[in-house]
Design a protein around this motif. Structure first.
Motif, PDB file in Angstrom:
ATOM      1  N   ASP A  44      -5.804   8.049  -2.806  1.00 39.22           N
ATOM      2  CA  ASP A  44      -5.040   8.836  -2.156  1.00 39.22           C
ATOM      3  C   ASP A  44      -3.770   8.751  -2.308  1.00 39.22           C
ATOM      4  O   ASP A  44      -2.767   9.428  -2.362  1.00 39.22           O
ATOM      5  CB  ASP A  44      -5.307   8.621  -0.662  1.00 39.22           C
ATOM      6  CG  ASP A  44      -6.435   9.593  -0.002  1.00 39.22           C
ATOM      7  OD1 ASP A  44      -7.158  10.214  -0.901  1.00 39.22           O
ATOM      8  OD2 ASP A  44      -7.129   8.999   0.939  1.00 39.22           O
ATOM      9  N   ARG A  45      -3.211   7.232  -2.596  1.00 32.06           N
ATOM     10  CA  ARG A  45      -1.946   6.875  -2.775  1.00 32.06           C
ATOM     11  C   ARG A  45      -1.316   7.656  -4.095  1.00 32.06           C
ATOM     12  O   ARG A  45      -0.249   7.968  -4.258  1.00 32.06           O
ATOM     13  CB  ARG A  45      -1.932   5.192  -2.750  1.00 32.06           C
ATOM     14  CG  ARG A  45      -0.234   5.009  -2.933  1.00 32.06           C
ATOM     15  CD  ARG A  45      -0.407   3.487  -2.841  1.00 32.06           C
ATOM     16  NE  ARG A  45       1.027   2.948  -3.145  1.00 32.06           N
ATOM     17  CZ  ARG A  45       1.467   1.566  -2.980  1.00 32.06           C
ATOM     18  NH1 ARG A  45       0.395   0.612  -2.689  1.00 32.06           N
ATOM     19  NH2 ARG A  45       2.604   1.238  -3.231  1.00 32.06           N
ATOM     20  N   THR A 262       0.493   4.103 -10.365  1.00 34.03           N
ATOM     21  CA  THR A 262       0.708   3.984  -8.828  1.00 34.03           C
ATOM     22  C   THR A 262       1.436   2.903  -8.589  1.00 34.03           C
ATOM     23  O   THR A 262       2.330   2.946  -7.858  1.00 34.03           O
ATOM     24  CB  THR A 262      -0.920   3.886  -8.222  1.00 34.03           C
ATOM     25  OG1 THR A 262      -1.505   5.048  -8.368  1.00 34.03           O
ATOM     26  CG2 THR A 262      -0.390   3.788  -6.466  1.00 34.03           C
ATOM     27  N   ALA A 263       1.082   1.653  -9.344  1.00 30.99           N
ATOM     28  CA  ALA A 263       1.880   0.373  -8.891  1.00 30.99           C
ATOM     29  C   ALA A 263       3.251   0.580  -9.275  1.00 30.99           C
ATOM     30  O   ALA A 263       4.319   0.158  -8.721  1.00 30.99           O
ATOM     31  CB  ALA A 263       1.182  -0.813  -9.567  1.00 30.99           C
ATOM     32  N   GLU A 265       5.026   3.403  -9.557  1.00 30.24           N
ATOM     33  CA  GLU A 265       5.705   4.205  -8.483  1.00 30.24           C
ATOM     34  C   GLU A 265       5.975   3.371  -7.599  1.00 30.24           C
ATOM     35  O   GLU A 265       7.222   3.622  -6.864  1.00 30.24           O
ATOM     36  CB  GLU A 265       4.785   5.160  -8.181  1.00 30.24           C
ATOM     37  CG  GLU A 265       5.432   6.335  -7.246  1.00 30.24           C
ATOM     38  CD  GLU A 265       6.455   7.195  -7.981  1.00 30.24           C
ATOM     39  OE1 GLU A 265       7.519   7.946  -7.261  1.00 30.24           O
ATOM     40  OE2 GLU A 265       6.663   7.022  -9.153  1.00 30.24           O
ATOM     41  N   GLY A 266       5.536   2.459  -6.966  1.00 33.92           N
ATOM     42  CA  GLY A 266       5.595   1.849  -5.802  1.00 33.92           C
ATOM     43  C   GLY A 266       6.170   0.342  -5.878  1.00 33.92           C
ATOM     44  O   GLY A 266       7.276  -0.114  -4.863  1.00 33.92           O
ATOM     45  N   GLY A 267       6.153  -0.163  -7.005  1.00 32.07           N
ATOM     46  CA  GLY A 267       6.570  -1.742  -7.133  1.00 32.07           C
ATOM     47  C   GLY A 267       7.376  -1.958  -8.450  1.00 32.07           C
ATOM     48  O   GLY A 267       7.564  -3.282  -8.681  1.00 32.07           O
ATOM     49  N   ALA A 268       7.250  -1.035  -9.559  1.00 33.70           N
ATOM     50  CA  ALA A 268       8.017  -1.442 -10.580  1.00 33.70           C
ATOM     51  C   ALA A 268       9.491  -1.452 -10.771  1.00 33.70           C
ATOM     52  O   ALA A 268       9.925  -2.191 -11.601  1.00 33.70           O
ATOM     53  CB  ALA A 268       7.517  -0.369 -11.553  1.00 33.70           C
ATOM     54  N   PHE A 269      10.083  -1.108  -9.792  1.00 31.62           N
ATOM     55  CA  PHE A 269      11.601  -1.133  -9.598  1.00 31.62           C
ATOM     56  C   PHE A 269      11.815  -2.222  -8.521  1.00 31.62           C
ATOM     57  O   PHE A 269      11.193  -2.263  -7.470  1.00 31.62           O
ATOM     58  CB  PHE A 269      12.236   0.271  -9.444  1.00 31.62           C
ATOM     59  CG  PHE A 269      11.923   1.143 -10.427  1.00 31.62           C
ATOM     60  CD1 PHE A 269      12.723   1.108 -11.623  1.00 31.62           C
ATOM     61  CD2 PHE A 269      10.843   1.927 -10.268  1.00 31.62           C
ATOM     62  CE1 PHE A 269      12.295   2.222 -12.609  1.00 31.62           C
ATOM     63  CE2 PHE A 269      10.632   3.227 -11.069  1.00 31.62           C
ATOM     64  CZ  PHE A 269      11.373   3.332 -12.218  1.00 31.62           C
ATOM     65  N   LEU A 320       3.104  -5.391 -14.332  1.00 29.73           N
ATOM     66  CA  LEU A 320       2.256  -4.528 -14.895  1.00 29.73           C
ATOM     67  C   LEU A 320       1.472  -5.038 -16.132  1.00 29.73           C
ATOM     68  O   LEU A 320       0.708  -4.384 -16.745  1.00 29.73           O
ATOM     69  CB  LEU A 320       2.911  -3.085 -15.369  1.00 29.73           C
ATOM     70  CG  LEU A 320       3.568  -2.419 -14.273  1.00 29.73           C
ATOM     71  CD1 LEU A 320       4.226  -1.085 -14.788  1.00 29.73           C
ATOM     72  CD2 LEU A 320       2.980  -2.282 -12.983  1.00 29.73           C
ATOM     73  N   ARG A 321       1.810  -6.312 -16.636  1.00 36.45           N
ATOM     74  CA  ARG A 321       1.150  -6.769 -17.882  1.00 36.45           C
ATOM     75  C   ARG A 321      -0.175  -6.928 -17.401  1.00 36.45           C
ATOM     76  O   ARG A 321      -1.084  -7.029 -18.534  1.00 36.45           O
ATOM     77  CB  ARG A 321       1.737  -8.112 -18.253  1.00 36.45           C
ATOM     78  CG  ARG A 321       3.326  -7.852 -18.682  1.00 36.45           C
ATOM     79  CD  ARG A 321       3.835  -9.029 -19.358  1.00 36.45           C
ATOM     80  NE  ARG A 321       4.388  -9.795 -18.175  1.00 36.45           N
ATOM     81  CZ  ARG A 321       5.082 -11.039 -18.197  1.00 36.45           C
ATOM     82  NH1 ARG A 321       5.304 -11.598 -19.419  1.00 36.45           N
ATOM     83  NH2 ARG A 321       5.180 -11.613 -17.011  1.00 36.45           N
ATOM     84  N   ASN A 322      -0.636  -7.293 -16.091  1.00 40.83           N
ATOM     85  CA  ASN A 322      -2.388  -7.554 -15.766  1.00 40.83           C
ATOM     86  C   ASN A 322      -2.926  -6.169 -16.285  1.00 40.83           C
ATOM     87  O   ASN A 322      -3.894  -6.425 -16.578  1.00 40.83           O
ATOM     88  CB  ASN A 322      -2.112  -8.022 -14.319  1.00 40.83           C
ATOM     89  CG  ASN A 322      -1.538  -9.364 -14.103  1.00 40.83           C
ATOM     90  OD1 ASN A 322      -1.545 -10.088 -15.131  1.00 40.83           O
ATOM     91  ND2 ASN A 322      -1.196  -9.765 -12.995  1.00 40.83           N
ATOM     92  N   PHE A 323      -2.379  -5.020 -15.956  1.00 47.17           N
ATOM     93  CA  PHE A 323      -2.897  -4.003 -16.040  1.00 47.17           C
ATOM     94  C   PHE A 323      -3.123  -3.569 -17.595  1.00 47.17           C
ATOM     95  O   PHE A 323      -4.193  -3.370 -18.095  1.00 47.17           O
ATOM     96  CB  PHE A 323      -2.053  -2.774 -15.662  1.00 47.17           C
ATOM     97  CG  PHE A 323      -2.136  -2.609 -14.082  1.00 47.17           C
ATOM     98  CD1 PHE A 323      -3.297  -2.307 -13.251  1.00 47.17           C
ATOM     99  CD2 PHE A 323      -1.023  -3.074 -13.374  1.00 47.17           C
ATOM    100  CE1 PHE A 323      -3.350  -2.206 -11.774  1.00 47.17           C
ATOM    101  CE2 PHE A 323      -0.907  -2.997 -11.867  1.00 47.17           C
ATOM    102  CZ  PHE A 323      -2.194  -2.544 -11.223  1.00 47.17           C
ATOM    103  N   VAL A 324      -2.068  -4.104 -18.423  1.00 53.29           N
ATOM    104  CA  VAL A 324      -2.224  -3.877 -19.773  1.00 53.29           C
ATOM    105  C   VAL A 324      -3.147  -4.623 -20.421  1.00 53.29           C
ATOM    106  O   VAL A 324      -3.961  -4.151 -21.258  1.00 53.29           O
ATOM    107  CB  VAL A 324      -0.822  -4.132 -20.546  1.00 53.29           C
ATOM    108  CG1 VAL A 324      -0.908  -3.871 -21.899  1.00 53.29           C
ATOM    109  CG2 VAL A 324       0.247  -3.120 -20.073  1.00 53.29           C
ATOM    110  N   ALA A 325      -3.308  -5.774 -19.983  1.00 54.64           N
ATOM    111  CA  ALA A 325      -4.131  -6.972 -20.394  1.00 54.64           C
ATOM    112  C   ALA A 325      -5.846  -6.214 -20.182  1.00 54.64           C
ATOM    113  O   ALA A 325      -6.402  -6.361 -21.115  1.00 54.64           O
ATOM    114  CB  ALA A 325      -4.075  -8.156 -19.842  1.00 54.64           C
ATOM    115  N   GLY A 326      -5.874  -5.808 -19.053  1.00 53.44           N
ATOM    116  CA  GLY A 326      -7.420  -4.974 -18.761  1.00 53.44           C
ATOM    117  C   GLY A 326      -7.644  -3.924 -19.605  1.00 53.44           C
ATOM    118  O   GLY A 326      -8.828  -3.779 -19.972  1.00 53.44           O
TER     119      GLY A 326
END
Length: 491
Positions: A44-45, A262-263, A265-269, A320-326
């Protein structure tokens, strides 16, 4: 043996039932290939952050997995055994003409792509009037959602019957049943005033035309004229699409990318914080004013506080590098499972040796070579049917037919030519070398004629000596100037 109308209807219903069972799977396979992926599991987020911006989102690797082998499978000709004198036969020119007349140099690629995506593709060989003296076969590629082939019990090769069903634009659904001895044509009403009728009301097939006997057409080929191209054929299990094992990983890749969006949008900045700040107060009520606009910073604004103990700072931005690695791990698994070279999943290639690139494609090359073996048998049957349409039983029943394929391996031009020159040193004949180089039989025939013309010109040139070395006949001085007519005067 010919069958009755009731038996033909029974066979039609049996094949239609089996065809309907395949529709759901084919739709899923095709949706993943074209990028229609199910995002119902998205949080939903995610929907709150992006609304409908990414409603059709997909990081589609299924298309890559299916297209990679399909684009390398290119038939370029056919051979039919040996010649009358026992010499090996070259590419058959009649087969090439039939192939080109049906535009199969293009549609064969469509057939291969359809087989990779939907596990099957079908090829129909027919002619409007098989008994005509100038009958020319027509080869057409058919879709797996419309066609089905049944085989003799215990055989995956001997075709027993075939069915093609499609919806017309006139409110009728049409079907054609292909049997070895005859062909039956049916139709049924599928709509009333543009409304689709329930299946129970449309189950009855009727002959096309007023006379029931018009539904039956003799089949002079004595074979079912539809051939099934199967991807990854099995002995007992059904064939499967090229991306069957990739679909679950495709869903995982989509989820990780959506989570990353989603991440972001909420925490990358980096968010700012402040402590010990005296908020302004309302002069009438004396209550603190917590106006969000006061904290919207820009290049023309600054933060200030009257309290000397106030502090300001930033939270760390989300990594966000953890997402990129996945995501990278999943694409590596997709590459390994499908034997698709890693270079197909990379946006750029840097500092990679040519030998390493060749080695990375070994899996795909081996897979494509295996596919040419099975698909080649199917295309040979298609061409045999085409010659049967023309009444040529010698080639129509020739078990030594062979499909000529373009090389499935990708090499640099230098590597390719170097390999051909080494084959020449081993004594490989010129025509075979040209096939290995990648030229089509038509191009090779043209080059052969050009070589013959060059040889004739060279022979004519050798018949004349260079200037100054000509052999002139002896000419007497007396009366030389009086010669006329066709005699050549030599000074």
């Amino acid at each position: 043996m010919p069958v009755t109308a009731q038996e033909a209807l029974r066979i039609t219903r049996v094949l239609e039932t089996e065809l309907d069972k395949r529709q759901a799977k084919i739709k899923v396979w095709n949706d993943f290939f074209v990028g229609k992926h199910n995002l119902e599991w998205a949080s939903d987020r995610f929907r709150q952050a992006f609304g409908g911006l990414f409603a059709n989102f997909s990081d589609n690797w299924c298309e890559v997995v299916c297209s990679a082998p399909a684009e390398r499978l290119v038939p370029i000709g056919f051979r039919f055994g040996t010649g009358d004198d026992g010499d090996p036969a070259g590419a058959d020119k009649d087969a090439q003409r039939i192939w080109q007349a049906s535009n199969m140099d293009a549609w064969s690629r469509v057939a291969h792509t359809e087989a990779m995506v939907k596990a099957r593709a079908f090829v129909l060989v027919w002619v409007e009037d098989p008994n005509a003296d100038d009958a020319e076969p027509e080869i057409t590629v058919e879709d797996a959602t419309q066609c089905i082939v049944a085989y003799e019990p215990g055989s995956r090769r001997r075709r027993k019957a075939a069915l093609k069903r499609w919806d017309g634009e006139d409110g009728f659904t049409y079907a054609t049943l292909y049997l070895p001895d005859e062909i039956w044509k049916w139709r049924r009403s599928s709509t009333v005033s543009g409304l689709v009728l329930p299946e129970a009301l449309t189950a009855g097939w009727k002959p096309r035309g007023d006379d029931p006997d018009q539904a039956r057409i003799p089949n002079p080929l004595d074979r079912v004229p539809m051939v099934e191209l199967r991807n990854r054929p099995r002995l007992i299990d059904e064939p499967s699409p090229e991306h069957a094992n990739v679909i679950p990983l495709q869903g995982a890749a989509n989820k990780l990318i959506i989570d990353m969006l989603t991440a972001s949008e909420g925490g990358a900045f980096p968010a700012r914080w402040g402590a010990g700040i005296d908020l302004p107060k309302d002069p009438l009520t004396g209550q603190e004013i917590d106006d969000p606009e006061l904290w919207r910073l820009s290049v023309s604004k600054m933060l200030r506080a009257s309290n000397p103990q106030a502090k300001f700072g930033n939270f760390e931005a989300a990594d966000l590098r953890n997402f990129v690695a996945g995501i990278t791990l999943i694409t590596e698994h997709i590459s390994a499972l499908s034997r698709t070279p890693p270079t197909y999943f990379m946006g750029k290639v840097e500092n990679v040796a040519a030998d390493a690139l060749t080695a990375s494609e070994a899996g795909l090359t081996s897979k494509c070579s295996e596919k040419t073996t099975f698909l080649g048998e199917d295309w040979e049957e298609v061409m045999r049917l085409a010659f049967l349409v023309k009444g040529d039983e010698e080639r129509g029943k020739n078990p030594l037919a062979e499909t000529i394929w373009r090389d499935v391996a990708y090499r640099t031009e230098a590597q390719h030519i170097d390999a051909v020159l080494k084959k020449k040193a081993l004594g490989v004949p010129w025509r075979q070398l040209m096939e290995d180089t990648g030229y089509t039989p038509t191009q090779i025939d043209r080059m052969e004629k050009m070589l013959e013309a060059d040889a004739e010109r060279a022979a004519r040139a050798l018949a004349f000596k260079p200037p100054g070395e000509e052999d002139f006949p002896d000419v007497e001085d007396e009366g030389a100037g009086d010669r006329t007519g066709d005699e050549v005067l030599v000074p």
